[in-house]
Scaffold this motif. Sequence first.
Motif, PDB file in Angstrom:
ATOM      1  N   THR A  67       0.837  -1.217   0.000  1.00  0.00           N
ATOM      2  CA  THR A  67       0.000   0.000   0.000  1.00  0.00           C
ATOM      3  C   THR A  67       0.866   1.259   0.000  1.00  0.00           C
ATOM      4  O   THR A  67       0.342   2.374  -0.076  1.00  0.00           O
ATOM      5  N   LYS A  68       2.173   1.080   0.070  1.00  0.00           N
ATOM      6  CA  LYS A  68       3.083   2.221   0.120  1.00  0.00           C
ATOM      7  C   LYS A  68       3.341   2.798  -1.268  1.00  0.00           C
ATOM      8  O   LYS A  68       3.369   2.069  -2.252  1.00  0.00           O
ATOM      9  N   GLU A  69       3.531   4.094  -1.315  1.00  0.00           N
ATOM     10  CA  GLU A  69       3.852   4.776  -2.568  1.00  0.00           C
ATOM     11  C   GLU A  69       5.279   4.419  -3.004  1.00  0.00           C
ATOM     12  O   GLU A  69       6.128   4.095  -2.155  1.00  0.00           O
ATOM     13  N   PRO A  70       5.579   4.479  -4.321  1.00  0.00           N
ATOM     14  CA  PRO A  70       6.927   4.176  -4.807  1.00  0.00           C
ATOM     15  C   PRO A  70       8.009   4.981  -4.097  1.00  0.00           C
ATOM     16  O   PRO A  70       9.098   4.463  -3.818  1.00  0.00           O
ATOM     17  N   GLN A  71       7.711   6.229  -3.797  1.00  0.00           N
ATOM     18  CA  GLN A  71       8.700   7.076  -3.121  1.00  0.00           C
ATOM     19  C   GLN A  71       9.076   6.511  -1.752  1.00  0.00           C
ATOM     20  O   GLN A  71      10.253   6.520  -1.370  1.00  0.00           O
ATOM     21  N   ILE A  72       8.085   5.992  -1.042  1.00  0.00           N
ATOM     22  CA  ILE A  72       8.343   5.414   0.273  1.00  0.00           C
ATOM     23  C   ILE A  72       9.140   4.125   0.143  1.00  0.00           C
ATOM     24  O   ILE A  72      10.102   3.882   0.895  1.00  0.00           O
ATOM     25  N   THR A 123      16.918   2.879   0.733  1.00  0.00           N
ATOM     26  CA  THR A 123      18.036   3.821   0.675  1.00  0.00           C
ATOM     27  C   THR A 123      18.532   4.197   2.065  1.00  0.00           C
ATOM     28  O   THR A 123      17.973   5.067   2.731  1.00  0.00           O
ATOM     29  N   SER A 124      19.570   3.537   2.490  1.00  0.00           N
ATOM     30  CA  SER A 124      20.176   3.870   3.788  1.00  0.00           C
ATOM     31  C   SER A 124      21.104   5.075   3.635  1.00  0.00           C
ATOM     32  O   SER A 124      21.834   5.179   2.637  1.00  0.00           O
ATOM     33  N   PRO A 125      21.110   5.995   4.608  1.00  0.00           N
ATOM     34  CA  PRO A 125      22.010   7.157   4.539  1.00  0.00           C
ATOM     35  C   PRO A 125      23.469   6.717   4.437  1.00  0.00           C
ATOM     36  O   PRO A 125      23.948   5.902   5.229  1.00  0.00           O
ATOM     37  N   GLY A 126      24.153   7.241   3.439  1.00  0.00           N
ATOM     38  CA  GLY A 126      25.553   6.918   3.237  1.00  0.00           C
ATOM     39  C   GLY A 126      25.802   5.552   2.636  1.00  0.00           C
ATOM     40  O   GLY A 126      26.951   5.126   2.505  1.00  0.00           O
ATOM     41  N   GLY A 127      24.746   4.871   2.236  1.00  0.00           N
ATOM     42  CA  GLY A 127      24.888   3.528   1.707  1.00  0.00           C
ATOM     43  C   GLY A 127      25.054   3.486   0.199  1.00  0.00           C
ATOM     44  O   GLY A 127      25.141   4.505  -0.488  1.00  0.00           O
ATOM     45  N   GLY A 158      24.257   5.443  -5.617  1.00  0.00           N
ATOM     46  CA  GLY A 158      23.808   5.242  -6.987  1.00  0.00           C
ATOM     47  C   GLY A 158      22.719   6.220  -7.383  1.00  0.00           C
ATOM     48  O   GLY A 158      22.736   6.786  -8.490  1.00  0.00           O
ATOM     49  N   LEU A 159      21.769   6.466  -6.476  1.00  0.00           N
ATOM     50  CA  LEU A 159      20.668   7.384  -6.781  1.00  0.00           C
ATOM     51  C   LEU A 159      21.159   8.819  -6.979  1.00  0.00           C
ATOM     52  O   LEU A 159      20.594   9.573  -7.773  1.00  0.00           O
ATOM     53  N   LYS A 160      22.222   9.185  -6.266  1.00  0.00           N
ATOM     54  CA  LYS A 160      22.790  10.538  -6.438  1.00  0.00           C
ATOM     55  C   LYS A 160      23.292  10.721  -7.867  1.00  0.00           C
ATOM     56  O   LYS A 160      23.151  11.799  -8.459  1.00  0.00           O
ATOM     57  N   VAL A 161      23.867   9.655  -8.439  1.00  0.00           N
ATOM     58  CA  VAL A 161      24.336   9.733  -9.827  1.00  0.00           C
ATOM     59  C   VAL A 161      23.149   9.873 -10.779  1.00  0.00           C
ATOM     60  O   VAL A 161      23.164  10.688 -11.707  1.00  0.00           O
ATOM     61  N   LEU A 162      22.100   9.075 -10.554  1.00  0.00           N
ATOM     62  CA  LEU A 162      20.909   9.188 -11.398  1.00  0.00           C
ATOM     63  C   LEU A 162      20.320  10.594 -11.311  1.00  0.00           C
ATOM     64  O   LEU A 162      19.904  11.165 -12.333  1.00  0.00           O
TER      65      LEU A 162
END
Length: 282
Positions: free
Chosen positions: A219-224, A230-234, A239-243
């Motif tokens: 029931t969760k949204e894709p963003q959630i 996504t763990s902080p500093g993981g 990878g998401l920062k590059v995207l």
Amino acid sequence: MNKIAFIGGGSMAEAMISGITSRGVIEPPSIFVTNKVDDERLNFLQKTYGVSVTLDKDELLKNADIVVLAVKPKDVFNALTSVKDYLTENMLLISVAAGVSITSIENIIEQKIAIIRSMPNTSATVGLSATAVSMNSLVTEKQLEKACRLFETIGIVTTVEEEQLDAVTGLSGSGPAYIYYLVEAMEQSALETGLQKDIAKKLIVQTLLGAAQMLQTSTKEPQILRKEVTSPGGTTEAGLKVLHSHKVQEAFVSCIKEATRQSKRLGEQLSNEIQAKTALTK
């Protein structure tokens, strides 16, 4: 349903025939198929699925409950012109020809008949199409239910207004190609980081299946869901920062919007061509 007639025997027609026969919606001999001149293709469909094949228009359409127009958009005018004298007002005509409007179909056949226009996608071949349908005012609730039953044999189906079909085309109609494009990039990155291609493919496919299942059941949204991975500093955050730096999300939005606009342009072009051809025959 006593009889279904397919005009066209290509990949989409075959996907629907496969789904219909495997689900037992109607007995195979009650499914009639024709095409322009390809006897080899018709013989293949008859041998594989047990359907009836014919080049005789009267045999094809006599007592048919549903007529499925499954030809390329450029062939719609000739295909409908060749059968319009055999269509009757109690039939339901379902079109899977991309971009051809209900009005264009009505102008070609020159009679009042229930028409449903659909937009499936190529995942129909594995029974996982995302199909949207729209209809004219003559389609009854019972006819819509029958059409949905057919499309449910190849995936899911939803009803939209006809003007929304261009957006559907840009999103789910073309959508499989966007996913394959993404997989190409994932495979390339896997090779460059030392994974064998066969191993990479198994991991990628399972990752996509798992993510799709999560989206379907949660029931969760894709963003959630994304934030939960996504763990902080993981690694995921890195990878998401590059995207994000390459504006990949914005690129996908632009991609789907442009595909939607192109669908609209092609639809208008087809409508104009059909209108011109129709005018010449009068």
